[in-house]
Design a protein around this motif. Structure first.
Motif, short mmCIF file in Angstrom:
data_model
loop_
_atom_site.label_atom_id
_atom_site.label_comp_id
_atom_site.label_asym_id
_atom_site.label_seq_id
_atom_site.Cartn_x
_atom_site.Cartn_y
_atom_site.Cartn_z
N TYR A 31 -6.38 6.00 4.80
CA TYR A 31 -6.46 4.73 4.63
C TYR A 31 -7.69 4.05 5.43
CZ TYR A 31 -2.72 4.35 1.58
OH TYR A 31 -1.69 4.46 0.44
N ASN B 194 6.04 11.52 -5.41
CA ASN B 194 4.87 12.29 -5.25
C ASN B 194 5.01 13.17 -3.88
OD1 ASN B 194 3.53 11.32 -7.42
ND2 ASN B 194 3.03 9.68 -6.31
N LYS C 120 7.20 11.84 2.25
CA LYS C 120 8.30 12.15 3.15
C LYS C 120 9.39 11.03 3.51
CE LYS C 120 6.36 16.28 4.94
NZ LYS C 120 5.72 16.83 6.08
N MET D 268 -2.36 10.05 10.82
CA MET D 268 -2.25 10.38 9.66
C MET D 268 -2.40 9.29 8.54
SD MET D 268 0.89 12.37 7.98
CE MET D 268 1.10 12.50 6.21
N CYS E 68 5.00 5.10 -3.04
CA CYS E 68 5.19 6.63 -2.65
C CYS E 68 6.60 6.51 -1.77
CB CYS E 68 4.17 7.17 -2.31
SG CYS E 68 2.89 7.62 -3.34
N HIS E 69 6.48 5.90 -0.87
CA HIS E 69 7.44 5.92 0.09
C HIS E 69 8.54 4.90 -0.06
CE1 HIS E 69 5.44 8.62 2.69
NE2 HIS E 69 4.16 7.86 2.53
N ASN F 161 0.74 -1.37 0.09
CA ASN F 161 -0.02 0.00 0.06
C ASN F 161 0.75 1.31 0.01
OD1 ASN F 161 -2.86 -1.03 0.31
ND2 ASN F 161 -1.79 -2.11 1.91
N CYS F 162 2.27 1.30 0.59
CA CYS F 162 2.85 2.48 0.68
C CYS F 162 3.92 2.68 -0.03
CB CYS F 162 3.28 2.40 2.23
SG CYS F 162 1.71 1.69 3.19
N LYS G 3 -3.18 12.86 4.39
CA LYS G 3 -2.64 14.37 4.43
C LYS G 3 -1.93 14.77 3.15
CE LYS G 3 0.32 17.32 6.92
NZ LYS G 3 1.59 17.58 7.65
N SER H 46 11.28 10.76 9.77
CA SER H 46 9.84 11.40 10.58
C SER H 46 10.17 11.36 12.00
CB SER H 46 8.79 10.42 10.16
OG SER H 46 7.69 10.93 10.83
N LEU I 39 10.20 8.52 5.55
CA LEU I 39 9.66 7.87 6.75
C LEU I 39 10.96 7.73 7.77
CD1 LEU I 39 7.03 5.58 5.26
CD2 LEU I 39 6.70 8.08 6.18
N MET J 48 -1.38 12.37 0.26
CA MET J 48 -1.28 11.00 1.06
C MET J 48 -2.80 10.86 1.17
SD MET J 48 0.62 9.14 3.63
CE MET J 48 -0.11 8.07 4.81
C1 HEC Z 1 0.16 8.57 -3.16
C2 HEC Z 1 1.36 8.67 -2.54
C3 HEC Z 1 1.70 7.85 -0.87
C4 HEC Z 1 1.13 6.58 -0.63
C5 HEC Z 1 0.62 5.51 -1.22
C6 HEC Z 1 1.20 6.73 0.84
N1 HEC Z 1 1.99 7.87 1.25
FE1 HEC Z 1 2.58 8.52 3.15
N2 HEC Z 1 3.02 10.24 2.48
C7 HEC Z 1 2.62 10.92 1.13
C8 HEC Z 1 2.84 12.32 1.15
C9 HEC Z 1 2.84 13.01 0.01
C10 HEC Z 1 3.26 12.72 2.43
C11 HEC Z 1 3.66 14.10 2.84
C12 HEC Z 1 2.26 14.63 3.25
C13 HEC Z 1 2.34 16.02 3.79
O1 HEC Z 1 3.14 16.57 4.99
O2 HEC Z 1 1.72 17.10 3.25
C14 HEC Z 1 3.34 11.42 3.20
C15 HEC Z 1 3.53 11.47 4.58
C16 HEC Z 1 3.49 10.36 5.48
C17 HEC Z 1 3.85 10.21 6.78
C18 HEC Z 1 4.31 11.36 7.49
C19 HEC Z 1 5.66 11.69 7.52
C20 HEC Z 1 6.07 12.76 8.52
O3 HEC Z 1 6.98 12.62 9.12
O4 HEC Z 1 5.39 13.79 8.10
C21 HEC Z 1 3.64 8.80 7.05
C22 HEC Z 1 3.94 8.36 8.43
C23 HEC Z 1 3.24 8.16 5.98
N3 HEC Z 1 3.24 8.94 4.94
C24 HEC Z 1 2.85 7.01 6.17
C25 HEC Z 1 2.50 6.30 4.95
C26 HEC Z 1 2.00 4.78 5.29
C27 HEC Z 1 2.05 4.14 6.41
C28 HEC Z 1 1.43 4.46 3.98
C29 HEC Z 1 0.44 3.25 3.61
C30 HEC Z 1 -0.57 2.89 4.39
C31 HEC Z 1 1.46 5.48 3.12
N4 HEC Z 1 2.11 6.52 3.84
C32 HEC Z 1 1.31 5.70 1.67
C33 HEC Z 1 2.36 10.08 0.04
C34 HEC Z 1 2.02 8.52 0.04
#
Ligand code: HEC
Length: 108
Positions: free
Chosen positions: A85, A56, A59, A74, A46-47, A42-43, A79, A64, A61, A82
């Motif tokens: 979920y 995209n 950040k 979050m 992007c990550h 799922n993640c 946010k 973080s 991780l 992102m």
């Molecule tokens: C479509 C792309 C995308 C996917 C898929 C995605 N993320 Fe993210 N994630 C982002 C973006 C963009 C940010 C920054 C958001 C912001 O601060 O505006 C982010 C930020 C985060 C942060 C915060 C980091 C910080 O220190 O601010 C966490 C934790 C995180 N994601 C976890 C996850 C997890 C767990 C999943 C899967 C369940 C996931 N993400 C799926 C794009 C994605």
């Protein structure tokens, strides 16, 4: 042939019996590997599998500073780019995935 089957059955029952002690550990480990699986599914797009791909605008991780509770919020509500979920993963799955994210942190 029959003797071999019996030996296999015996071996299986012995190894089953010996897992009675560290059961909570085993449960924690399978929760973590489930978290890794969920994260990769799922993640990671992007990550990245290590959390540092940054697609995209995602950040890194590993850097973080969010707490576990903040990460759960979050991931649940989303946010910016992102998505939330809460309709994709159960609260337990979100916890598992966040616990996996926390293992990606860089030392220090
Ligand atoms: C479509 C792309 C995308 C996917 C898929 C995605 N993320 Fe993210 N994630 C982002 C973006 C963009 C940010 C920054 C958001 C912001 O601060 O505006 C982010 C930020 C985060 C942060 C915060 C980091 C910080 O220190 O601010 C966490 C934790 C995180 N994601 C976890 C996850 C997890 C767990 C999943 C899967 C369940 C996931 N993400 C799926 C794009 C994605």
């Amino acid at each position: 042939m029959n003797r071999l089957l019996l030996a296999t059955a015996l071996l299986a029952s012995v190894s089953c019996g010996s897992t009675a002690g560290p059961a909570p550990d085993t449960a924690a480990m399978s929760a973590e590997s489930k978290g890794a699986e969920l994260f990769n599914a799922n993640c990671a797009l992007c990550h990245g599998r290590k959390g540092d791909l940054g697609m995209n605008g995602a950040k890194d991780l590993g850097l973080s500073t969010l707490t576990r509770a903040e990460m759960i919020a979050m991931v649940t509500n989303g946010k910016g780019a992102m998505m939330p979920y809460k309709n994709v993963l159960t609260p337990k799955q979100i916890e598992a995935v966040v616990d996996h994210v926390r293992t990606l942190r860089k030392a220090g």
